[in-house]
Structure formats: structure tokens, C-alpha cells
Write an enzyme that holds these catalytic residues in place. Structure first.
Site, short mmCIF file in Angstrom:
data_model
loop_
_atom_site.label_atom_id
_atom_site.label_comp_id
_atom_site.label_asym_id
_atom_site.label_seq_id
_atom_site.Cartn_x
_atom_site.Cartn_y
_atom_site.Cartn_z
CB SER A 192 0.09 2.15 1.47
OG SER A 192 -1.05 0.78 2.58
CE1 TYR A 196 1.59 -1.36 -2.66
CE2 TYR A 196 0.32 -1.71 -0.31
CZ TYR A 196 0.27 -0.96 -1.22
OH TYR A 196 -0.25 -0.03 -1.46
P1 NAD Z 1 -5.44 -1.70 -8.68
O1 NAD Z 1 -4.95 -2.21 -8.88
O2 NAD Z 1 -7.17 -1.97 -8.75
O3 NAD Z 1 -5.75 -0.21 -9.88
C1 NAD Z 1 -4.19 -0.32 -10.43
C2 NAD Z 1 -3.66 0.81 -12.02
O4 NAD Z 1 -2.36 1.25 -11.51
C3 NAD Z 1 -3.98 -0.12 -12.45
O5 NAD Z 1 -4.69 0.86 -13.14
C4 NAD Z 1 -2.91 -0.60 -13.53
O6 NAD Z 1 -3.15 -0.88 -15.09
C5 NAD Z 1 -1.78 0.90 -12.87
N1 NAD Z 1 -0.66 0.32 -12.75
C6 NAD Z 1 -0.30 -0.70 -12.03
N2 NAD Z 1 1.27 -0.77 -12.69
C7 NAD Z 1 1.16 -0.07 -13.41
C8 NAD Z 1 2.86 0.45 -14.44
N3 NAD Z 1 3.89 0.19 -13.84
N4 NAD Z 1 2.26 1.76 -14.92
C9 NAD Z 1 1.58 1.80 -15.55
N5 NAD Z 1 0.03 1.62 -14.41
C10 NAD Z 1 -0.03 0.70 -13.64
O7 NAD Z 1 -5.23 -0.36 -6.76
P2 NAD Z 1 -5.43 -0.07 -6.32
O8 NAD Z 1 -6.53 -0.34 -4.70
O9 NAD Z 1 -6.86 1.35 -7.57
O10 NAD Z 1 -4.05 1.57 -6.01
C11 NAD Z 1 -4.74 2.52 -6.51
C12 NAD Z 1 -2.96 3.02 -5.44
O11 NAD Z 1 -3.22 3.04 -3.96
C13 NAD Z 1 -1.66 2.30 -5.74
O12 NAD Z 1 -0.74 3.15 -5.37
C14 NAD Z 1 -1.68 1.86 -4.19
O13 NAD Z 1 -1.02 0.64 -3.90
C15 NAD Z 1 -2.58 2.86 -3.74
N6 NAD Z 1 -3.22 2.37 -1.96
C16 NAD Z 1 -4.68 1.23 -1.97
C17 NAD Z 1 -4.72 0.48 -0.90
C18 NAD Z 1 -5.65 -0.16 -1.63
O14 NAD Z 1 -6.77 -0.23 0.09
N7 NAD Z 1 -6.83 0.04 -2.00
C19 NAD Z 1 -4.11 1.36 0.39
C20 NAD Z 1 -3.01 1.96 0.62
C21 NAD Z 1 -2.32 2.60 -0.84
#
Ligand code: NAD
Length: 245
Positions: free
Chosen positions: A139, A152
Site C-alpha cells: 500500500s 496497517y
Molecule cells: P476488501 O476489504 O474489499 O476485500 C478484502 C478481501 O480479503 C475480502 O475478499 C475478504 O474476504 C478477504 N480477507 C480478509 N481477511 C481474510 C483472511 N484472514 N483470509 C482470507 N481472506 C481474507 O479490500 P480491498 O480494498 O479489495 O483490498 C485488497 C488488498 O489491497 C488488501 O490487501 C488491501 O490492504 C490492499 N490495498 C487496498 C487499497 C484500497 O484503497 N482499497 C489500497 C492499498 C492497498
């Protein structure tokens, strides 16, 4: 890349689902994991409608036993594994003095330990095949920090050190290991952020718009394609100019 086999952890929604859809569009067979079985099954049906095979499995990546089951599932359905996308991630945001030990453990265990457990299992298969592509989701906050996101950002910075070290360990074995550091991507995770803070974030993005899951998925497609075969141990920033790496 048609016929290759992939895992996308947390592929049931948000960025993970967008990645799984993009892989399926290339004819890559995918296993998605998530915590909600019903959501995982319905996402798998949608992903499979792109023309490739998609299986869903409820698996908590922070639990070694679940990850072991996941890789038994991979062996049963796919026999090999070409691509691992370590996408599953959570946040438990709070100012440092209000952070609880259980929140620290939950975030570190899902984001970092989950990445380690899945990578360790995947590497066993990929090293035998002398081929593999691993992409880890970091991130922008690993670089710029964020008040209220101490755990985080620590977890996402840890993923970068992990990515670099695994890349070096397996550079001679046909396996590339890279990370993507997204900026602000519109998903369920970011929908929870209060409107006022979202406006502040938007003002920090030079392109003036939030990113989408597709922006991340397109970067993943590059990192698993033959076009990136000489790239390993790198972090690709996908953030509309929010941070210049
Ligand atoms: P989200 O919350 O929409 O989806 C997260 C997914 O991870 C879901 O399918 C959930 O079921 C799964 N999950 C959570 N805990 C879990 C576990 N213990 N075991 C298995 N699955 C698990 O999140 P997102 O926004 O789609 O983010 C996806 C990735 O991208 C994450 O790693 C997040 O940190 C990273 N990220 C997101 C952003 C953003 O702006 N959305 C920015 C930087 C990084």
C-alpha cells in the site's frame, strides 16, 4: 498465459475480485479464497462466466491449517500453480494509543503472516516447476504513513521487505516476486472511510480521481506476463501520482 493456474486470496470482492476477473479473461484458471463462503461461491460463478475455471474456497490465510487445506485443494483441482496473488488484507484503524493488542495481531496475522504462509506453500510447487509469478499487495501508506493506520502501514511495509527477500532467494529458480502499492482504490475497504477524510485524500491525488480494481488488475497482468520476466523484487506504485516512488 491461457491454461495457467492461479490463486487470488481475498478474491471474493474488491481488488481481489477485479484481479481474478482479469486473469479469467486471459483464460487463466483461478482459485479464489475468502472468509464468506456464500460470497466466495457467487463471485466464483461470476468469474467463471469469463470462460475459465474458477473454484472458491473458504480459507483464512492467517491460519496455517487453512492454508494447508488451500494447497491440497490446488493439488486436487489444478496439480500445478503458476501464479499467486497475495491480496487478502484487513484494516483495524485507530490512533496508536487506542490500538488494542488483538487488533495488532489480527492485522499482522492476516496481512503479513497470511502472505508468508501462502508464499511458503506456493514456492514449494513453483520451485519444483522452476516457474512462478507471485504478486503481493502492499500500500502507499507503507511509504507515506497515515495517522490512525500504524498497524496497517507496518503490515504493508513488512510485505515489501518480505517480497524483496523472497525474490532474491528464488531469482535463479524462474520465480519472480513483486509487490504492488496501490494508492486509494474504491472498494468496500475504502467505502467505510468517512466522507470528510475521503475528500482530504482526494485532494492529495494529483490525477484527481480514485483508482479502481481494474487499475490494479492491469498491473497484475503485466507482472505475470512474459513482458515482465526480468523484473523481480520490485514495488510498482499505482496511485494517480499520490506518491512518487
Ligand atoms: P476488501 O476489504 O474489499 O476485500 C478484502 C478481501 O480479503 C475480502 O475478499 C475478504 O474476504 C478477504 N480477507 C480478509 N481477511 C481474510 C483472511 N484472514 N483470509 C482470507 N481472506 C481474507 O479490500 P480491498 O480494498 O479489495 O483490498 C485488497 C488488498 O489491497 C488488501 O490487501 C488491501 O490492504 C490492499 N490495498 C487496498 C487499497 C484500497 O484503497 N482499497 C489500497 C492499498 C492497498
Amino acid at each position: 498465459m491461457k491454461g495457467q493456474k492461479a490463486i487470488v486470496t481475498g478474491g471474493t470482492r474488491g481488488i481481489g475480485k477485479a484481479i481474478a476477473m482479469a486473469l479469467a479473461e486471459q483464460g487463466i484458471d483461478v482459485i479464489i479464497t475468502g472468509l464468506n463462503e456464500e460470497r466466495a461461491n457467487s463471485a466464483a460463478a461470476e468469474i467463471a462466466s469469463k470462460g475459465s475455471t474458477c473454484h472458491a474456497l473458504r480459507a483464512d490465510v492467517s491460519k496455517a491449517k487453512d492454508v494447508e487445506e488451500l494447497f491440497k485443494f490446488v493439488t486436487k483441482h489444478f496439480e500445478r500453480l503458476d501464479i499467486l496473488i497475495n491480496n487478502a488484507g484487513i484494516t483495524k484503524d485507530n490512533l496508536l494509543l487506542r490500538v488494542k493488542e488483538e487488533d495488532w495481531d489480527a492485522v499482522i496475522n492476516t496481512n503479513m503472516k497470511g502472505t508468508y504462509l501462502c508464499t511458503q506453500e506456493a514456492i514449494k510447487m513453483m520451485a519444483r516447476q522452476k516457474y512462478g509469478r507471485i504478486v503481493n499487495l502492499s500500500s502507499v501508506v507503507a511509504y507515506i504513513g497515515n495517522p490512525g493506520q500504524t498497524i496497517y502501514s507496518a503490515s504493508k511495509a513488512g510485505i515489501i521487505g518480505f517480497t524483496r527477500s523472497v525474490a532474491l532467494e528464488y531469482a535463479k529458480r524462474g520465480i519472480t516476486v513483486n509487490a504492488i502499492a496501490p494508492g486509494f482504490i474504491k472498494t468496500d475497504m475504502t467505502d467505510r472511510i468517512p466522507e470528510k477524510i475521503k475528500e482530504q485524500i482526494l485532494s492529495m491525488i494529483p490525477m484527481g480521481t480514485y483508482g479502481t480494481g481494474k487499475d490494479i488488475a492491469k498491473t497484475v497482468l503485466f507482472l505475470i506476463s512474459p513482458d515482465s520476466s526480468y523484473i523481480t523484487g520490485q514495488v510498482i506504485h499505482v496511485n494517480g501520482g499520490m506518491f512518487l516512488g
